[in-house]
Write an enzyme that holds these catalytic residues in place. Structure first.
Site, PDB file in Angstrom:
ATOM      1  CG  HIS A 187       5.512   8.030   6.340  1.00  0.00           C
ATOM      2  ND1 HIS A 187       4.465   7.789   7.212  1.00  0.00           N
ATOM      3  CD2 HIS A 187       5.915   6.801   5.915  1.00  0.00           C
ATOM      4  CE1 HIS A 187       4.271   6.479   7.334  1.00  0.00           C
ATOM      5  NE2 HIS A 187       5.142   5.870   6.540  1.00  0.00           N
ATOM      6  CG  ASP A 209      -0.252  -0.155   2.527  1.00  0.00           C
ATOM      7  OD1 ASP A 209       0.767  -0.883   2.579  1.00  0.00           O
ATOM      8  OD2 ASP A 209      -0.703   0.429   3.533  1.00  0.00           O
ATOM      9  CD  GLU A 242       3.061  -1.097   7.677  1.00  0.00           C
ATOM     10  OE1 GLU A 242       3.316  -0.994   8.900  1.00  0.00           O
ATOM     11  OE2 GLU A 242       3.216  -0.153   6.870  1.00  0.00           O
ATOM     12  CD  GLU A 243       2.633   3.189   5.418  1.00  0.00           C
ATOM     13  OE1 GLU A 243       2.540   3.637   6.583  1.00  0.00           O
ATOM     14  OE2 GLU A 243       3.700   3.150   4.781  1.00  0.00           O
ATOM     15  NE  ARG A 280      16.453  -4.193  20.774  1.00  0.00           N
ATOM     16  CZ  ARG A 280      17.578  -3.888  21.412  1.00  0.00           C
ATOM     17  NH1 ARG A 280      18.668  -3.617  20.710  1.00  0.00           N
ATOM     18  NH2 ARG A 280      17.635  -3.851  22.725  1.00  0.00           N
TER      19      ARG A 280
END
Length: 402
Positions: free
Chosen positions: A363, A80, A138-139, A177
């Site tokens: 963004h 997306d 996802e956003e 991580r």
């Protein structure tokens, strides 16, 4: 096997770039990605790969079956875009007004499509099954992961791997991580109802702006005084709205903000603490309030063994110059939901554009990536999928020996 895959990926690099640029020119925002989903589905159909569309909405899932038995490994890419006007001066600039791929999801999709193509050509030599999860939305919470999981995208999956092209880091760097990697991302809204009036007669009013301003200050005490310093948390007020004429005392004010945490207990405590502070502040001001707390994505918590495996493997890829454990990231990602169901890890692939005077963050209207990073991402994901079978077996045998 990895070397054969890498050679195929290198030969298809131009196609990868072409796909990415097409998607960049034709972006679609969350939950409206019909054309993009159709493009992905058609790509797999043209290769004769088993594919299912409309998975949990606009999601697409493809499966490549090797000729030999083995584990089922999932790889995920989101597709997306964002409601942002593309301001880059490039040939592949978005053709859709007010919409652009400002986070690299076009690159994720191109990476996974070409990786699938290469794996499919090696299927006679492959062990197990490879599940390509192309996720929509996802956003924007609640995101696409939850609905895709409910619709069976993880059925039979033993492990999952995913990456995010990370433009803040140079190409050639892999960041990983163990444990909490990206934060839970929540949203809160507070509406304060006072009593408006003339700006020259404040004693006859209940000033919503003053109350809201006091609330903003009071909320800053949560992290500094209510959260253990060992834990990480963010409470940010991002919107303050009380639109009035210059000589009018506001009747109503609205605050909207975000909370970022890694620990579920801290997350719950902050949710309750915000309401306690809102209640107390408004009581002091003799004003009413409405409070809503919207839980977004949980924290991305990487599994130890899969992350160690990924780190070891990434360091052996020629184009990877650094593979390092990094600090947690306060951004949110709904890859978190996959990791709640199966073992796996999520990592960053450096993708900082070269030869540019300024590096624009995710963004941003001028956001872009170094497309060479897609090849590194494809090799890393592909190697992780191919070698997981032998890695898992060796780990299992060691544990049995204990």
């Amino acid at each position: 096997m990895s070397e054969s895959l890498f050679k195929k990926l290198e030969s298809y690099y131009d196609e990868m770039v072409s796909i990415r640029r097409y998607l960049h020119q034709n972006p679609e925002v969350s939950f409206k990605e019909e054309k993009t989903a159709h493009y992905i589905k058609t790509f797999y159909e043209n290769l004769g790969i088993e594919v299912r569309s409309h998975v949990g909405g606009n999601g697409v899932v493809a499966r490549i079956h090797g000729s030999k038995p083995g584990k089922t490994i999932a790889l995920r890419a989101d597709f997306d875009a964002l409601p942002i006007q593309d301001e880059k001066d490039v040939p592949y600039k978005s053709l859709v007004p007010g919409v652009m791929h400002a986070c690299g999801h076009d690159g994720h999709t191109a990476t996974l499509l070409v990786l699938a193509k290469a794996l499919n050509e090696l299927r006679d030599e492959l062990e197990g099954t490879y599940v390509m999860i192309h996720q929509h939305a996802e956003e924007y919470a609640p995101g696409g992961a939850i609905s895709m999981i409910k619709d069976g995208c993880l059925e039979g999956v033993d492990a999952i791997f995913g990456t995010h092209l990370w433009a803040s880091e140079p190409t050639g760097k892999i960041q990983y991580r163990i444990g909490p990697f990206m934060a839970a991302a929540d949203r809160f809204e507070v509406t304060i109802q006072g009593k408006g009036g003339h700006g020259a007669q404040p004693h006859k009013t209940k000033d919503a702006i003053v109350t809201a301003s006091q609330l903003v200050v009071n909320l800053q005490q949560i992290v500094s005084r209510k959260v253990n310093p060992i834990d990480s948390a963010v409470v940010t007020v991002g919107s303050f709205v009380a639109d009035n004429a210059f000589n009018v005392i506001a009747d109503r004010a609205k605050l909207i903000g975000t909370v970022r945490t890694f620990n579920e207990d801290v997350r719950t405590n902050i949710e309750e603490e915000i309401e306690r502070i809102v209640k107390g502040t408004c009581y002091t001001a003799d004003s009413d309030y409405e409070y809503q707390f919207h839980r977004g994505y949980p924290a991305v918590v990487n599994h130890k063994r899969e992350t160690e495996y990924l780190a070891e493997l990434a360091g052996k890829i020629d184009e990877v110059r650094w593979a390092e454990e990094t600090d947690p990231e306060m951004g949110g990602e709904d890859f978190a939901y996959y990791l709640q169901h199966v073992k796996g890890t999520f990592f960053f692939t450096g993708a900082r554009p070269k030869n540019t005077s300024e590096n624009y963050p995710h963004h941003h209207p001028k956001f872009d990536i170094d497309e060479k990073a897609m090849l590194i991402a494809a090799k890393t994901l592909g190697a992780a999928a191919l070698n997981y079978h032998s890695y898992q077996e060796s780990k299992d045998s060691v544990e049995v020996g204990k």
